[in-house]
Every structure is written in structure tokens, then in C-alpha cells.
Write a protein that holds these residues in place. Structure first.
Motif, PDB file in Angstrom:
ATOM      1  N   THR A   6       0.831  -1.205   0.000  1.00  0.00           N
ATOM      2  CA  THR A   6       0.000   0.000   0.000  1.00  0.00           C
ATOM      3  C   THR A   6       0.863   1.253   0.000  1.00  0.00           C
ATOM      4  N   SER A   7       1.909   1.248   0.814  1.00  0.00           N
ATOM      5  CA  SER A   7       2.815   2.401   0.864  1.00  0.00           C
ATOM      6  C   SER A   7       3.516   2.614  -0.464  1.00  0.00           C
ATOM      7  N   LEU A   8       3.947   1.533  -1.101  1.00  0.00           N
ATOM      8  CA  LEU A   8       4.628   1.661  -2.388  1.00  0.00           C
ATOM      9  C   LEU A   8       3.709   2.303  -3.432  1.00  0.00           C
ATOM     10  N   ILE A   9       2.458   1.910  -3.448  1.00  0.00           N
ATOM     11  CA  ILE A   9       1.496   2.513  -4.376  1.00  0.00           C
ATOM     12  C   ILE A   9       1.282   3.984  -4.028  1.00  0.00           C
ATOM     13  N   ALA A  10       1.220   4.294  -2.739  1.00  0.00           N
ATOM     14  CA  ALA A  10       0.979   5.678  -2.298  1.00  0.00           C
ATOM     15  C   ALA A  10       2.102   6.624  -2.716  1.00  0.00           C
ATOM     16  N   THR A  11       3.292   6.113  -2.981  1.00  0.00           N
ATOM     17  CA  THR A  11       4.404   6.987  -3.379  1.00  0.00           C
ATOM     18  C   THR A  11       4.124   7.711  -4.686  1.00  0.00           C
ATOM     19  N   GLN A  12       3.188   7.222  -5.456  1.00  0.00           N
ATOM     20  CA  GLN A  12       2.884   7.854  -6.735  1.00  0.00           C
ATOM     21  C   GLN A  12       2.199   9.204  -6.570  1.00  0.00           C
ATOM     22  N   ASN A  13       1.624   9.456  -5.384  1.00  0.00           N
ATOM     23  CA  ASN A  13       0.874  10.697  -5.173  1.00  0.00           C
ATOM     24  C   ASN A  13       1.141  11.341  -3.822  1.00  0.00           C
ATOM     25  N   ALA A  14       2.300  11.143  -3.264  1.00  0.00           N
ATOM     26  CA  ALA A  14       2.627  11.742  -1.961  1.00  0.00           C
ATOM     27  C   ALA A  14       3.993  12.408  -2.043  1.00  0.00           C
ATOM     28  N   ALA A  15       4.266  13.270  -1.081  1.00  0.00           N
ATOM     29  CA  ALA A  15       5.576  13.931  -1.015  1.00  0.00           C
ATOM     30  C   ALA A  15       6.597  13.054  -0.311  1.00  0.00           C
ATOM     31  N   ARG A  16       6.120  12.274   0.662  1.00  0.00           N
ATOM     32  CA  ARG A  16       6.997  11.353   1.396  1.00  0.00           C
ATOM     33  C   ARG A  16       6.131  10.271   2.013  1.00  0.00           C
ATOM     34  N   VAL A  17       6.649   9.042   2.052  1.00  0.00           N
ATOM     35  CA  VAL A  17       5.930   7.912   2.630  1.00  0.00           C
ATOM     36  C   VAL A  17       6.859   7.200   3.605  1.00  0.00           C
ATOM     37  N   HIS A  18       6.308   6.864   4.774  1.00  0.00           N
ATOM     38  CA  HIS A  18       7.048   6.084   5.771  1.00  0.00           C
ATOM     39  C   HIS A  18       6.164   4.914   6.173  1.00  0.00           C
ATOM     40  N   MET A  19       6.611   3.698   5.933  1.00  0.00           N
ATOM     41  CA  MET A  19       5.844   2.510   6.297  1.00  0.00           C
ATOM     42  C   MET A  19       6.374   1.957   7.609  1.00  0.00           C
ATOM     43  N   THR A  20       5.470   1.456   8.454  1.00  0.00           N
ATOM     44  CA  THR A  20       5.873   0.943   9.760  1.00  0.00           C
ATOM     45  C   THR A  20       5.305  -0.440  10.018  1.00  0.00           C
ATOM     46  N   ASP A  21       6.005  -1.159  10.874  1.00  0.00           N
ATOM     47  CA  ASP A  21       5.503  -2.424  11.388  1.00  0.00           C
ATOM     48  C   ASP A  21       6.259  -2.733  12.658  1.00  0.00           C
ATOM     49  N   TYR A  22       5.881  -3.839  13.292  1.00  0.00           N
ATOM     50  CA  TYR A  22       6.406  -4.205  14.597  1.00  0.00           C
ATOM     51  C   TYR A  22       7.403  -5.369  14.538  1.00  0.00           C
ATOM     52  N   THR A  23       7.216  -6.261  13.600  1.00  0.00           N
ATOM     53  CA  THR A  23       8.053  -7.465  13.588  1.00  0.00           C
ATOM     54  C   THR A  23       9.292  -7.297  12.715  1.00  0.00           C
ATOM     55  N   GLY A  24      10.352  -7.956  13.128  1.00  0.00           N
ATOM     56  CA  GLY A  24      11.603  -7.902  12.376  1.00  0.00           C
ATOM     57  C   GLY A  24      11.452  -8.412  10.960  1.00  0.00           C
ATOM     58  N   LEU A  25      10.696  -9.492  10.774  1.00  0.00           N
ATOM     59  CA  LEU A  25      10.507 -10.049   9.439  1.00  0.00           C
ATOM     60  C   LEU A  25       9.799  -9.056   8.523  1.00  0.00           C
ATOM     61  N   CYS A  26       8.771  -8.398   9.028  1.00  0.00           N
ATOM     62  CA  CYS A  26       8.073  -7.387   8.218  1.00  0.00           C
ATOM     63  C   CYS A  26       9.009  -6.230   7.878  1.00  0.00           C
ATOM     64  N   LEU A  27       9.804  -5.784   8.839  1.00  0.00           N
ATOM     65  CA  LEU A  27      10.739  -4.689   8.583  1.00  0.00           C
ATOM     66  C   LEU A  27      11.750  -5.072   7.505  1.00  0.00           C
ATOM     67  N   GLU A  28      12.235  -6.321   7.551  1.00  0.00           N
ATOM     68  CA  GLU A  28      13.156  -6.803   6.512  1.00  0.00           C
ATOM     69  C   GLU A  28      12.469  -6.835   5.153  1.00  0.00           C
ATOM     70  N   ASN A  29      11.244  -7.337   5.111  1.00  0.00           N
ATOM     71  CA  ASN A  29      10.491  -7.386   3.847  1.00  0.00           C
ATOM     72  C   ASN A  29      10.260  -5.989   3.287  1.00  0.00           C
ATOM     73  N   MET A  30       9.921  -5.036   4.162  1.00  0.00           N
ATOM     74  CA  MET A  30       9.693  -3.669   3.700  1.00  0.00           C
ATOM     75  C   MET A  30      10.975  -3.084   3.111  1.00  0.00           C
ATOM     76  N   GLN A  31      12.101  -3.277   3.789  1.00  0.00           N
ATOM     77  CA  GLN A  31      13.385  -2.760   3.289  1.00  0.00           C
ATOM     78  C   GLN A  31      13.707  -3.349   1.919  1.00  0.00           C
ATOM     79  N   HIS A  32      13.494  -4.655   1.784  1.00  0.00           N
ATOM     80  CA  HIS A  32      13.742  -5.322   0.504  1.00  0.00           C
ATOM     81  C   HIS A  32      12.847  -4.726  -0.592  1.00  0.00           C
ATOM     82  N   ASN A  33      11.565  -4.564  -0.293  1.00  0.00           N
ATOM     83  CA  ASN A  33      10.634  -4.045  -1.297  1.00  0.00           C
ATOM     84  C   ASN A  33      10.901  -2.586  -1.641  1.00  0.00           C
ATOM     85  N   ILE A  34      11.354  -1.814  -0.681  1.00  0.00           N
ATOM     86  CA  ILE A  34      11.768  -0.433  -0.975  1.00  0.00           C
ATOM     87  C   ILE A  34      12.952  -0.457  -1.935  1.00  0.00           C
ATOM     88  N   ALA A  35      13.926  -1.302  -1.638  1.00  0.00           N
ATOM     89  CA  ALA A  35      15.139  -1.361  -2.460  1.00  0.00           C
ATOM     90  C   ALA A  35      14.842  -1.757  -3.906  1.00  0.00           C
TER      91      ALA A  35
END
Length: 168
Positions: free
Chosen positions: A21-50
Motif C-alpha cells: 500500500t505504501s509503495l502505491i501511495a508513493t505515486q501521489n505523496a511527497a513522502r511515505v514512511h511505512m511501519t511495522d512491529y516485527t523484524g521479518l516485516c521490517l526486513e520485507n519492507m526494506q527489501h521491497n523499498i530497495a
């Protein structure tokens, strides 16, 4: 509403998971910050950002967020439920939440046990005026903030509790 390719809206997503959802939102926002609580989710988010950085329409970052720590963060900056390591990670996310215009979340109203923390987080975002006047010449004006939720209606009592807590 986020509109236009040059939107000035800053967005934070709660419980982003893989961050779609955050990746899609980047098309129409000035800045996006995605958050989660678990280490696995944080790793997945970093990978998908990259792997999507070239495609993304604005700066996008990710970070740790424990909802209770944000909701109950004291004026002294202490994080009542966070460990020392988590506190360091929370500080950057808290700053981005204070600066954000829009809070989004998809499919996070699923467990009655997390509803009080989630509702507290949303209430603090919507009603906390910290930094709301930062870029505003009229010191009495509050910046408009919006929370957008997309949810699966799994359990009526969980959803009703969330709705009640948000309205408190």
C-alpha cells in the motif's frame, strides 16, 4: 485525498507488512514512511523499498512502530513499553508521525487485544497538535490530518470496539 503527482502530503502507514500500500501511495505523496512491529516485516519492507526505489514517486522509508509506545509516549520522550534498542528505532518514526498529514492502515483491525493500542495510536495522530503549526504562518491554525483505514470485517465485536475507542 492524495492527488496530483506533486502532492505535498506526507503519509505514514501502520502495520504495513510487505509495504504494498505504501509503495502505491508513493505515486501521489511527497513522502511515505511505512511501519511495522516485527523484524521479518521490517526486513520485507526494506527489501521491497530497495527493489522498487526507481519506480517510487517520492522518498520512501520504513521503521519500527509499537502502537502502545506511540500512543502513550510521555511528554518527557520516554517510551513506556519499549526496550532501549526499540526506543532508538521509535524516535525517528515518532518524528515522521508528528510531521505526517495522512495515516493509512490496511487490515489491522483483526485482534481485539491490539485494538486499544491501535485506537490510541490513531487518536494521538489525529489530535496531537505537536508540529502542526511548524509550516504555518497562522499560529492558531491546525494542520488538517486524516486517517484512512481499509479493513476486513472479520469479527463484529472487534470492529465495534475499534470504532468505539476511536470515537472516545
Amino acid at each position: 485525498r492524495i492527488s496530483g503527482s506533486h502532492s505535498t502530503k506526507r503519509l505514514v502507514e501502520l502495520g504495513a507488512g510487505v509495504g504494498l500500500t505504501s509503495l502505491i501511495a508513493t505515486q501521489n505523496a511527497a513522502r511515505v514512511h511505512m511501519t511495522d512491529y516485527t523484524g521479518l516485516c521490517l526486513e520485507n519492507m526494506q527489501h521491497n523499498i530497495a527493489i522498487n526505489r526507481d519506480w517510487s514517486g517520492c522518498p520512501i522509508t520504513s521503521g519500527f512502530l509499537e502502537w502502545t509506545a506511540y500512543a502513550k509516549n510521555g511528554a518527557d520522550g520516554s517510551h513506556k513499553t519499549a526496550t532501549t534498542e526499540e526506543t532508538l528505532m521509535l524516535d525517528g518514526t515518532f518524528s515522521l508521525l508528528d510531521e505526517a498529514d495522512i495515516l493509512i492502515a490496511a487490515d489491522v483491525v483483526y485482534d481485539i487485544e491490539v485494538v486499544p493500542a491501535l485506537a490510541g495510536c490513531v487518536q494521538k495522530f489525529l489530535y496531537n497538535n505537536k508540529n502542526n503549526n511548524k509550516n504555518n504562518n497562522n499560529n492558531n491554525a491546525k494542520r488538517h490530518r486524516t486517517a484512512i483505514f481499509a479493513t476486513t470485517f472479520r469479527n463484529k465485536s472487534t470492529f465495534d470496539l475499534f470504532h468505539t475507542r476511536i470515537e472516545e
